[in-house]
Design an enzyme around this catalytic site. Structure first.
Site, mmCIF file in Angstrom:
data_model
loop_
_atom_site.group_PDB
_atom_site.id
_atom_site.type_symbol
_atom_site.label_atom_id
_atom_site.label_comp_id
_atom_site.label_asym_id
_atom_site.label_seq_id
_atom_site.Cartn_x
_atom_site.Cartn_y
_atom_site.Cartn_z
ATOM 1 N N ARG A 170 -10.108 0.731 7.882
ATOM 2 C CA ARG A 170 -9.805 -0.690 8.068
ATOM 3 C C ARG A 170 -11.003 -1.446 8.625
ATOM 4 O O ARG A 170 -10.975 -2.673 8.675
ATOM 5 C CB ARG A 170 -8.645 -0.840 9.036
ATOM 6 C CG ARG A 170 -7.260 -0.861 8.395
ATOM 7 C CD ARG A 170 -6.235 -0.803 9.516
ATOM 8 N NE ARG A 170 -4.978 -1.428 9.254
ATOM 9 C CZ ARG A 170 -3.886 -0.792 8.836
ATOM 10 N NH1 ARG A 170 -3.937 0.475 8.534
ATOM 11 N NH2 ARG A 170 -2.758 -1.450 8.711
ATOM 12 N N ARG A 215 -0.673 -9.193 13.228
ATOM 13 C CA ARG A 215 -1.226 -8.153 12.354
ATOM 14 C C ARG A 215 -1.977 -8.767 11.180
ATOM 15 O O ARG A 215 -3.018 -8.265 10.775
ATOM 16 C CB ARG A 215 -0.110 -7.250 11.840
ATOM 17 C CG ARG A 215 0.384 -6.320 12.914
ATOM 18 C CD ARG A 215 1.727 -5.747 12.561
ATOM 19 N NE ARG A 215 1.676 -4.892 11.397
ATOM 20 C CZ ARG A 215 2.676 -4.728 10.551
ATOM 21 N NH1 ARG A 215 3.800 -5.386 10.728
ATOM 22 N NH2 ARG A 215 2.555 -3.920 9.532
ATOM 23 N N LYS A 236 0.837 -1.211 0.000
ATOM 24 C CA LYS A 236 0.000 0.000 0.000
ATOM 25 C C LYS A 236 0.874 1.264 0.000
ATOM 26 O O LYS A 236 0.663 2.176 -0.781
ATOM 27 C CB LYS A 236 -0.934 0.031 1.223
ATOM 28 C CG LYS A 236 -1.911 -1.134 1.285
ATOM 29 C CD LYS A 236 -2.839 -1.024 2.489
ATOM 30 C CE LYS A 236 -2.122 -1.064 3.828
ATOM 31 N NZ LYS A 236 -1.393 -2.314 4.104
ATOM 32 N N ARG A 289 11.245 -5.474 5.585
ATOM 33 C CA ARG A 289 10.968 -4.062 5.271
ATOM 34 C C ARG A 289 11.856 -3.154 6.131
ATOM 35 O O ARG A 289 12.021 -3.362 7.321
ATOM 36 C CB ARG A 289 9.504 -3.740 5.555
ATOM 37 C CG ARG A 289 9.251 -2.228 5.542
ATOM 38 C CD ARG A 289 7.795 -1.868 5.415
ATOM 39 N NE ARG A 289 6.948 -2.448 6.437
ATOM 40 C CZ ARG A 289 5.614 -2.367 6.405
ATOM 41 N NH1 ARG A 289 5.007 -1.764 5.415
ATOM 42 N NH2 ARG A 289 4.898 -2.913 7.371
ATOM 43 N N ARG A 342 10.606 -1.168 11.815
ATOM 44 C CA ARG A 342 9.413 -0.974 12.639
ATOM 45 C C ARG A 342 9.272 -2.063 13.691
ATOM 46 O O ARG A 342 9.461 -3.246 13.394
ATOM 47 C CB ARG A 342 8.172 -0.964 11.732
ATOM 48 C CG ARG A 342 7.991 0.335 11.001
ATOM 49 C CD ARG A 342 6.946 0.261 9.919
ATOM 50 N NE ARG A 342 5.685 -0.331 10.362
ATOM 51 C CZ ARG A 342 4.584 -0.337 9.625
ATOM 52 N NH1 ARG A 342 4.595 0.237 8.427
ATOM 53 N NH2 ARG A 342 3.486 -0.906 10.058
HETATM 54 P P1 ADP Z 1 0.888 -1.578 7.306
HETATM 55 O O1 ADP Z 1 1.652 -0.637 6.412
HETATM 56 O O2 ADP Z 1 1.755 -2.651 7.809
HETATM 57 O O3 ADP Z 1 -0.390 -2.032 6.695
HETATM 58 P P2 ADP Z 1 0.184 0.764 8.808
HETATM 59 O O4 ADP Z 1 1.447 1.528 8.694
HETATM 60 O O5 ADP Z 1 -0.961 1.162 7.936
HETATM 61 O O6 ADP Z 1 0.501 -0.779 8.627
HETATM 62 O O7 ADP Z 1 -0.334 0.794 10.309
HETATM 63 C C1 ADP Z 1 0.538 0.501 11.378
HETATM 64 C C2 ADP Z 1 -0.281 0.363 12.654
HETATM 65 O O8 ADP Z 1 -0.963 1.603 12.944
HETATM 66 C C3 ADP Z 1 -1.378 -0.670 12.635
HETATM 67 O O9 ADP Z 1 -0.901 -1.985 12.921
HETATM 68 C C4 ADP Z 1 -2.321 -0.146 13.721
HETATM 69 O O10 ADP Z 1 -1.794 -0.398 15.030
HETATM 70 C C5 ADP Z 1 -2.264 1.354 13.486
HETATM 71 N N1 ADP Z 1 -3.278 1.788 12.497
HETATM 72 C C6 ADP Z 1 -3.015 2.355 11.288
HETATM 73 N N2 ADP Z 1 -4.152 2.627 10.625
HETATM 74 C C7 ADP Z 1 -5.164 2.186 11.415
HETATM 75 C C8 ADP Z 1 -6.578 2.149 11.264
HETATM 76 N N3 ADP Z 1 -7.186 2.624 10.166
HETATM 77 N N4 ADP Z 1 -7.308 1.613 12.286
HETATM 78 C C9 ADP Z 1 -6.714 1.155 13.396
HETATM 79 N N5 ADP Z 1 -5.386 1.142 13.595
HETATM 80 C C10 ADP Z 1 -4.605 1.654 12.617
HETATM 81 P P1 ADP Z 2 2.131 -1.874 3.192
HETATM 82 O O1 ADP Z 2 2.076 -0.363 3.236
HETATM 83 O O2 ADP Z 2 0.928 -2.472 2.509
HETATM 84 O O3 ADP Z 2 2.371 -2.499 4.523
HETATM 85 P P2 ADP Z 2 4.746 -1.539 1.872
HETATM 86 O O4 ADP Z 2 4.514 -0.705 0.661
HETATM 87 O O5 ADP Z 2 5.377 -0.902 3.053
HETATM 88 O O6 ADP Z 2 3.363 -2.297 2.266
HETATM 89 O O7 ADP Z 2 5.622 -2.792 1.397
HETATM 90 C C1 ADP Z 2 6.009 -3.831 2.317
HETATM 91 C C2 ADP Z 2 7.387 -4.360 1.907
HETATM 92 O O8 ADP Z 2 7.308 -5.026 0.646
HETATM 93 C C3 ADP Z 2 8.459 -3.272 1.742
HETATM 94 O O9 ADP Z 2 9.699 -3.823 2.162
HETATM 95 C C4 ADP Z 2 8.455 -2.989 0.238
HETATM 96 O O10 ADP Z 2 9.728 -2.546 -0.220
HETATM 97 C C5 ADP Z 2 8.134 -4.378 -0.330
HETATM 98 N N1 ADP Z 2 7.336 -4.298 -1.560
HETATM 99 C C6 ADP Z 2 6.298 -3.461 -1.839
HETATM 100 N N2 ADP Z 2 5.793 -3.703 -3.075
HETATM 101 C C7 ADP Z 2 6.532 -4.713 -3.576
HETATM 102 C C8 ADP Z 2 6.501 -5.435 -4.827
HETATM 103 N N3 ADP Z 2 5.611 -5.152 -5.792
HETATM 104 N N4 ADP Z 2 7.401 -6.427 -4.983
HETATM 105 C C9 ADP Z 2 8.301 -6.728 -4.023
HETATM 106 N N5 ADP Z 2 8.375 -6.094 -2.828
HETATM 107 C C10 ADP Z 2 7.502 -5.106 -2.611
#
Ligand code: ADP
Ligand code: ADP
Length: 212
Positions: free
Chosen positions: A87, A163, A13, A126, A152
């Site tokens: 979410r 998660r 994302k 990551r 992180r």
């Molecule tokens: P990821 O990139 O791994 O999907 P995020 O960076 O979006 O995770 O979110 C990290 C953490 O922040 C989540 O695990 C949660 O604890 C909190 N968080 C983020 N967005 C939300 C949401 N929309 N509702 C509840 N908790 C959230």
């Molecule tokens: P999210 O916000 O959904 O948690 P991230 O964009 O932070 O996901 O990506 C999670 C991990 O996967 C990061 O280490 C990123 O560099 C890697 N990643 C993201 N997109 C791709 C892809 N298309 N192929 C391989 N690795 C990816």
């Protein structure tokens, strides 16, 4: 243009949000980034910090307040991309109410699909550059020398499984909510980031437009 990106942790994302926002010239609104910023600046309540670090979701009201304030800022007038919000269905309802109040609406909800085994692998490797916010992967997209890397707390293997479970449990109702409204677009998230962006553009009815 108001876009929403949904998908499990590690689906890409954040990576896609940056690519899409650059193409459309709209700001990225990431509740995760906003919460991590609050954590760094010491303004995040301790109970929320503990929930975040262990991989749980914050209460809906905590994130809805953040979105209310952020979307009211002037740079959001031409649209924005939400990454990681909503979410849950109560969050989606709150977003609808907010947008109705602004006389706007969501153009599309992009669901990034990635198998769980790959998600774990993406999350554990990551790393993020603290200064630029750039997202890296130790194997697929290694950081350059000199990057100030952050690992992180919730990307540790102990928190990753929790998660992914939380995502499955809490979003089970969210996707049908948007499907019923005809807004959901499923996109295969396996492939290079650029390939995934092209699929998103096609899903939005804009194949090949911009950025090439
Ligand atoms: P990821 O990139 O791994 O999907 P995020 O960076 O979006 O995770 O979110 C990290 C953490 O922040 C989540 O695990 C949660 O604890 C909190 N968080 C983020 N967005 C939300 C949401 N929309 N509702 C509840 N908790 C959230
Ligand atoms: P999210 O916000 O959904 O948690 P991230 O964009 O932070 O996901 O990506 C999670 C991990 O996967 C990061 O280490 C990123 O560099 C890697 N990643 C993201 N997109 C791709 C892809 N298309 N192929 C391989 N690795 C990816």
């Amino acid at each position: 243009m108001i876009l929403v990106l949904v998908g499990p942790p590690g689906a890409g994302k954040g990576t896609q949000a940056k690519l899409l926002c650059a193409r459309f010239g709209i700001p990225q609104i990431s509740t995760g980034d906003m919460l991590r910023e609050a954590k760094r600046s010491g303004t995040l309540e301790k109970r929320y910090l503990d929930i975040m670090d262990s991989g749980g979701l914050l209460p809906d009201e905590a994130v809805i307040g953040l979105i209310d304030r952020r979307t009211a800022e002037p740079d959001c007038r031409g649209g924005f991309l939400l990454d990681g919000f909503p979410r849950t269905v109560p969050q989606a309802d709150a977003l609808d109410a907010l947008l109705v109040g602004q006389g706007s609406g969501i153009e599309a909800v992009i669901q990034l699909d990635v198998p769980r085994s790959l998600l774990e692998e993406r999350l554990i490797h990551r790393r993020t550059d603290k200064r630029s916010g750039q997202i890296y992967h130790l194997v697929y997209n290694p950081p350059p020398p000199g990057a100030e890397l952050e690992h992180r707390a919730d990307d540790r293997p102990e928190a990753v499984g929790k998660r992914l479970d939380a995502y499955e449990a809490m979003t089970a109702a969210l996707l049908p909510f948007y499907e019923q409204k005809g807004l959901l677009r499923r996109v295969d998230g396996v492939g290079t980031p650029e390939e995934v962006t092209q699929r998103v553009m096609s899903a939005l009815g804009r194949p090949g437009s911009g950025g090439e």
